[in-house]
Design a protein around this motif. Structure first.
Motif, PDB file in Angstrom:
ATOM      1  N   ARG A 109       3.779 -11.503   0.026  1.00 35.01           N
ATOM      2  CA  ARG A 109       5.090 -10.984  -0.356  1.00 35.01           C
ATOM      3  C   ARG A 109       4.961  -9.692  -1.157  1.00 35.01           C
ATOM      4  NH1 ARG A 109       6.762 -15.256  -2.692  1.00 35.01           N
ATOM      5  NH2 ARG A 109       6.343 -14.693  -4.849  1.00 35.01           N
ATOM      6  N   ASN A 110       4.074  -9.687  -2.143  1.00 33.13           N
ATOM      7  CA  ASN A 110       3.904  -8.499  -2.979  1.00 33.13           C
ATOM      8  C   ASN A 110       3.323  -7.335  -2.186  1.00 33.13           C
ATOM      9  OD1 ASN A 110       4.857  -9.963  -5.161  1.00 33.13           O
ATOM     10  ND2 ASN A 110       2.803 -10.557  -5.855  1.00 33.13           N
ATOM     11  N   GLY A 111       2.368  -7.655  -1.290  1.00 37.52           N
ATOM     12  CA  GLY A 111       1.758  -6.593  -0.500  1.00 37.52           C
ATOM     13  C   GLY A 111       2.755  -5.916   0.418  1.00 37.52           C
ATOM     14  N   VAL A 112       3.533  -6.708   1.147  1.00 41.82           N
ATOM     15  CA  VAL A 112       4.512  -6.131   2.069  1.00 41.82           C
ATOM     16  C   VAL A 112       5.620  -5.422   1.296  1.00 41.82           C
ATOM     17  CG1 VAL A 112       6.186  -6.656   3.879  1.00 41.82           C
ATOM     18  CG2 VAL A 112       3.986  -7.836   3.844  1.00 41.82           C
ATOM     19  N   GLN A 113       5.965  -5.938   0.123  1.00 38.55           N
ATOM     20  CA  GLN A 113       6.992  -5.277  -0.680  1.00 38.55           C
ATOM     21  C   GLN A 113       6.547  -3.877  -1.086  1.00 38.55           C
ATOM     22  OE1 GLN A 113      10.183  -6.627  -1.413  1.00 38.55           O
ATOM     23  NE2 GLN A 113      10.433  -4.444  -1.833  1.00 38.55           N
ATOM     24  N   MET A 114       5.258  -3.723  -1.413  1.00 42.01           N
ATOM     25  CA  MET A 114       4.747  -2.384  -1.725  1.00 42.01           C
ATOM     26  C   MET A 114       4.842  -1.461  -0.516  1.00 42.01           C
ATOM     27  SD  MET A 114       1.473  -2.829  -4.289  1.00 42.01           S
ATOM     28  CE  MET A 114       0.629  -4.099  -3.331  1.00 42.01           C
ATOM     29  N   VAL A 115       4.592  -2.021   0.670  1.00 44.89           N
ATOM     30  CA  VAL A 115       4.717  -1.231   1.896  1.00 44.89           C
ATOM     31  C   VAL A 115       6.162  -0.795   2.095  1.00 44.89           C
ATOM     32  CG1 VAL A 115       4.521  -1.293   4.406  1.00 44.89           C
ATOM     33  CG2 VAL A 115       2.734  -2.319   2.996  1.00 44.89           C
ATOM     34  N   VAL A 116       7.098  -1.731   1.901  1.00 43.01           N
ATOM     35  CA  VAL A 116       8.525  -1.419   2.040  1.00 43.01           C
ATOM     36  C   VAL A 116       8.938  -0.356   1.032  1.00 43.01           C
ATOM     37  CG1 VAL A 116      10.857  -2.362   1.804  1.00 43.01           C
ATOM     38  CG2 VAL A 116       9.088  -3.685   2.987  1.00 43.01           C
ATOM     39  N   ASP A 117       8.377  -0.399  -0.162  1.00 44.18           N
ATOM     40  CA  ASP A 117       8.726   0.563  -1.206  1.00 44.18           C
ATOM     41  C   ASP A 117       8.117   1.942  -0.971  1.00 44.18           C
ATOM     42  OD1 ASP A 117      10.173  -1.390  -2.471  1.00 44.18           O
ATOM     43  OD2 ASP A 117       8.580  -1.928  -3.892  1.00 44.18           O
ATOM     44  N   GLY A 118       7.301   2.070   0.058  1.00 48.06           N
ATOM     45  CA  GLY A 118       6.719   3.364   0.390  1.00 48.06           C
ATOM     46  C   GLY A 118       5.463   3.705  -0.372  1.00 48.06           C
ATOM     47  N   THR A 119       4.773   2.720  -0.912  1.00 44.45           N
ATOM     48  CA  THR A 119       3.528   2.957  -1.637  1.00 44.45           C
ATOM     49  C   THR A 119       2.444   3.430  -0.674  1.00 44.45           C
ATOM     50  OG1 THR A 119       4.136   1.144  -3.113  1.00 44.45           O
ATOM     51  CG2 THR A 119       1.866   1.952  -3.238  1.00 44.45           C
ATOM     52  N   ASP A 120       1.669   4.414  -1.085  1.00 47.80           N
ATOM     53  CA  ASP A 120       0.596   4.935  -0.243  1.00 47.80           C
ATOM     54  C   ASP A 120      -0.419   3.841   0.072  1.00 47.80           C
ATOM     55  OD1 ASP A 120       1.744   7.430  -0.259  1.00 47.80           O
ATOM     56  OD2 ASP A 120       0.519   8.173  -1.933  1.00 47.80           O
ATOM     57  N   GLN A 121      -0.976   3.903   1.268  1.00 46.74           N
ATOM     58  CA  GLN A 121      -1.890   2.842   1.693  1.00 46.74           C
ATOM     59  C   GLN A 121      -3.117   2.687   0.790  1.00 46.74           C
ATOM     60  OE1 GLN A 121      -4.522   2.437   5.522  1.00 46.74           O
ATOM     61  NE2 GLN A 121      -2.498   1.616   5.975  1.00 46.74           N
ATOM     62  N   PRO A 122      -3.772   3.774   0.342  1.00 52.33           N
ATOM     63  CA  PRO A 122      -4.920   3.575  -0.559  1.00 52.33           C
ATOM     64  C   PRO A 122      -4.548   2.824  -1.839  1.00 52.33           C
ATOM     65  CG  PRO A 122      -4.918   5.808   0.308  1.00 52.33           C
ATOM     66  CD  PRO A 122      -3.612   5.195   0.708  1.00 52.33           C
ATOM     67  N   VAL A 123      -3.331   3.062  -2.333  1.00 47.46           N
ATOM     68  CA  VAL A 123      -2.884   2.379  -3.555  1.00 47.46           C
ATOM     69  C   VAL A 123      -2.628   0.902  -3.260  1.00 47.46           C
ATOM     70  CG1 VAL A 123      -1.116   2.302  -5.349  1.00 47.46           C
ATOM     71  CG2 VAL A 123      -1.890   4.507  -4.460  1.00 47.46           C
ATOM     72  N   VAL A 124      -1.969   0.625  -2.130  1.00 47.78           N
ATOM     73  CA  VAL A 124      -1.730  -0.762  -1.739  1.00 47.78           C
ATOM     74  C   VAL A 124      -3.050  -1.506  -1.606  1.00 47.78           C
ATOM     75  CG1 VAL A 124      -0.850  -2.272   0.076  1.00 47.78           C
ATOM     76  CG2 VAL A 124       0.430  -0.223  -0.566  1.00 47.78           C
ATOM     77  N   GLN A 125      -4.000  -0.895  -0.928  1.00 50.69           N
ATOM     78  CA  GLN A 125      -5.302  -1.525  -0.721  1.00 50.69           C
ATOM     79  C   GLN A 125      -6.019  -1.765  -2.045  1.00 50.69           C
ATOM     80  OE1 GLN A 125      -7.776   0.526   2.080  1.00 50.69           O
ATOM     81  NE2 GLN A 125      -9.492  -0.894   1.855  1.00 50.69           N
ATOM     82  N   GLN A 126      -5.980  -0.786  -2.927  1.00 51.19           N
ATOM     83  CA  GLN A 126      -6.663  -0.921  -4.218  1.00 51.19           C
ATOM     84  C   GLN A 126      -6.064  -2.057  -5.054  1.00 51.19           C
ATOM     85  OE1 GLN A 126      -6.166   2.350  -6.969  1.00 51.19           O
ATOM     86  NE2 GLN A 126      -8.133   1.959  -7.943  1.00 51.19           N
TER      87      GLN A 126
END
Length: 264
Positions: A109-126
């Motif tokens: 849930r938190n991971g996909v929410q970051m994607v929806v919020d437009g967070t850059d992929q390197p930040v999401v991965q980190q």
């Protein structure tokens, strides 16, 4: 409850006690309060010296992990991620917000929410990798406490045996009592070795086994979140995620996957 853990502990106790009785021993000879006090009291004291109190407080959680039934829902999460990937490709990642907001898996849930919020992929991965590392370290801490107990208990048993022999030899007035007294002294060694190899070390191993399973699931979810963010094809997403699960679950997921592809 994890029935295998309970059965293993009971089977171990039955094997030891049953073997002792089979050879003509008396069950009362296996129970010595003094030996138990030295071995288990000494082991607990050694653990308290070895670890800070905030680590000691994790012991109940570690025991719950060892004895709770494993609920590996990796196949369910794969289906959810595949559905998300198809929805994201058709309508964009913003369409995932309503779908993910009530998802039961907090990590996904938190991971996909970051994607929806437009967070850059390197930040999401980190961020997700840091969360996986934190979980792994926590479970490693659980196991280490019981591994330490498994190392201390046999030594405490030897200490108890030596103390018993010192007492026996120091008050040797009746040679006919020498054999039974020495036998009682060695009960401490039995307690130490048996508790280490039937309780402490196996519990640590069970915690590590469940930890590996959960960490593998988290890594799978992380890969799934990144795949959704990349806009990967649902078939490719499924193939990547299936590498993280046990082989015997793959045929079932393949059947589900074919149904999803047909519906797509």
């Amino acid at each position: 409850m994890d029935i295998a853990t309970l059965i293993g502990l009971i089977a171990g106790a039955v094997a030891i006690i049953g073997g002792f009785l089979w050879e003509g021993g008396q069950i009362t000879g296996l129970f010595q309060v003094t030996a138990a006090m030295i071995v288990f009291g000494g082991t607990i004291a050694a653990i308290l010296v070895s670890y800070p109190m905030h680590r000691i407080r994790t012991i109940p959680a570690a025991l719950r992990m060892a004895f709770s039934k494993s609920t590996n829902e990796a196949s369910v999460w794969i289906e959810d991620i595949v559905d998300m990937s198809m929805l994201a490709r058709r309508e964009g990642v913003l369409a995932l917000e309503q779908k993910v907001i009530e998802h039961p898996n907090a990590f996904l849930r938190n991971g996909v929410q970051m994607v929806v919020d437009g967070t850059d992929q390197p930040v999401v991965q980190q961020i997700l990798e840091l969360e996986v590392d934190a979980k792994e370290q926590k479970y490693d801490g659980y196991a280490k406490i019981f591994e330490s107990a498994g190392a201390y208990a046999p030594t405490m048993g030897i200490i108890g045996t030596v103390m018993g022999l010192v007492q026996v030899l120091g008050s040797l007035t009746d040679p006919t009592q020498l054999g039974p007294s020495i036998a009682v002294a060695f009960i401490a060694t039995l307690y130490g070795v048996a508790s280490a190899n039937l309780i402490f070390i196996p519990i640590a191993s069970k915690i590590r086994s469940k930890s590996e399973e959960e960490i593998s699931t988290l890594e799978m979810l992380l890969e799934g979140v990144l795949s959704v963010q990349n806009g990967d094809n649902a078939t490719l997403v499924r193939k990547k995620l299936e590498t993280y699960v046990l082989k015997h679950t793959i045929p079932q997921m393949n059947r589900k996957g074919q149904a999803h592809e047909r519906s797509e």
